[in-house]
Scaffold this motif. Sequence first.
Motif, PDB file in Angstrom:
ATOM      1  N   PRO A  24      72.839  72.163  86.665  1.00  0.00           N
ATOM      2  CA  PRO A  24      73.643  71.734  85.514  1.00  0.00           C
ATOM      3  C   PRO A  24      74.085  72.923  84.662  1.00  0.00           C
ATOM      4  N   ASP A  25      75.040  72.683  83.789  1.00  0.00           N
ATOM      5  CA  ASP A  25      75.497  73.693  82.840  1.00  0.00           C
ATOM      6  C   ASP A  25      74.346  74.014  81.886  1.00  0.00           C
ATOM      7  N   GLY A  26      73.937  75.273  81.840  1.00  0.00           N
ATOM      8  CA  GLY A  26      72.807  75.690  81.021  1.00  0.00           C
ATOM      9  C   GLY A  26      73.041  75.565  79.536  1.00  0.00           C
ATOM     10  N   GLU A  31      67.150  73.070  79.380  1.00  0.00           N
ATOM     11  CA  GLU A  31      65.972  72.796  80.193  1.00  0.00           C
ATOM     12  C   GLU A  31      66.354  71.747  81.228  1.00  0.00           C
ATOM     13  N   SER A  32      65.968  71.990  82.482  1.00  0.00           N
ATOM     14  CA  SER A  32      66.343  71.054  83.538  1.00  0.00           C
ATOM     15  C   SER A  32      65.416  71.189  84.733  1.00  0.00           C
ATOM     16  N   VAL A  61      62.314  74.245  88.230  1.00  0.00           N
ATOM     17  CA  VAL A  61      62.025  73.731  86.899  1.00  0.00           C
ATOM     18  C   VAL A  61      62.311  74.842  85.894  1.00  0.00           C
ATOM     19  N   LYS A  62      63.284  74.600  85.014  1.00  0.00           N
ATOM     20  CA  LYS A  62      63.682  75.598  84.010  1.00  0.00           C
ATOM     21  C   LYS A  62      63.317  75.082  82.625  1.00  0.00           C
ATOM     22  N   ARG A  63      62.533  75.890  81.904  1.00  0.00           N
ATOM     23  CA  ARG A  63      62.089  75.519  80.561  1.00  0.00           C
ATOM     24  C   ARG A  63      62.146  76.734  79.641  1.00  0.00           C
ATOM     25  N   VAL A  64      62.204  76.485  78.330  1.00  0.00           N
ATOM     26  CA  VAL A  64      62.185  77.559  77.335  1.00  0.00           C
ATOM     27  C   VAL A  64      60.794  78.191  77.293  1.00  0.00           C
TER      28      VAL A  64
END
Length: 128
Positions: A24-26, A31-32, A61-64
């Motif tokens: 998805p567009d960041g 977070e995605s 898995v992308k998180r802050v």
Amino acid sequence: MDLLDVISKRLKEAGITDVFTTMPDGRTYPESVTIAFGIPDRKIMYYDGTTTSPMRVTVLVKRVSEWEAMNTAQEAERVLSTTPLDSENGSYEIESVETTDARPLPWDESGRFVWAFDLYIDTRKDFF
């Protein structure tokens, strides 16, 4: 084949949010969780018309927070290794599912933390 849709549904049922089958567009989704097919392996066709197809699905898995990325990836791996991933439209039958351990990936561009793991899935389809 509805495999990615089934995986996405199982993750959402477990309370994991912002699950996508393409990156998805960041800016919209900082977070995605992204699930995507890896390079396919060679399928095997048997004399009775049955084929088996080994596949790899990668989960990113992308998180802050690195802690959140790690925990979400480990939870996703647990869910996908213990929950049936059977087709909902009959397009395949599961022979086996194996997962790798979640691991961190370098992610310098966005300042986010990414953890990933792979699923190795063997599917079977009968043509006769």
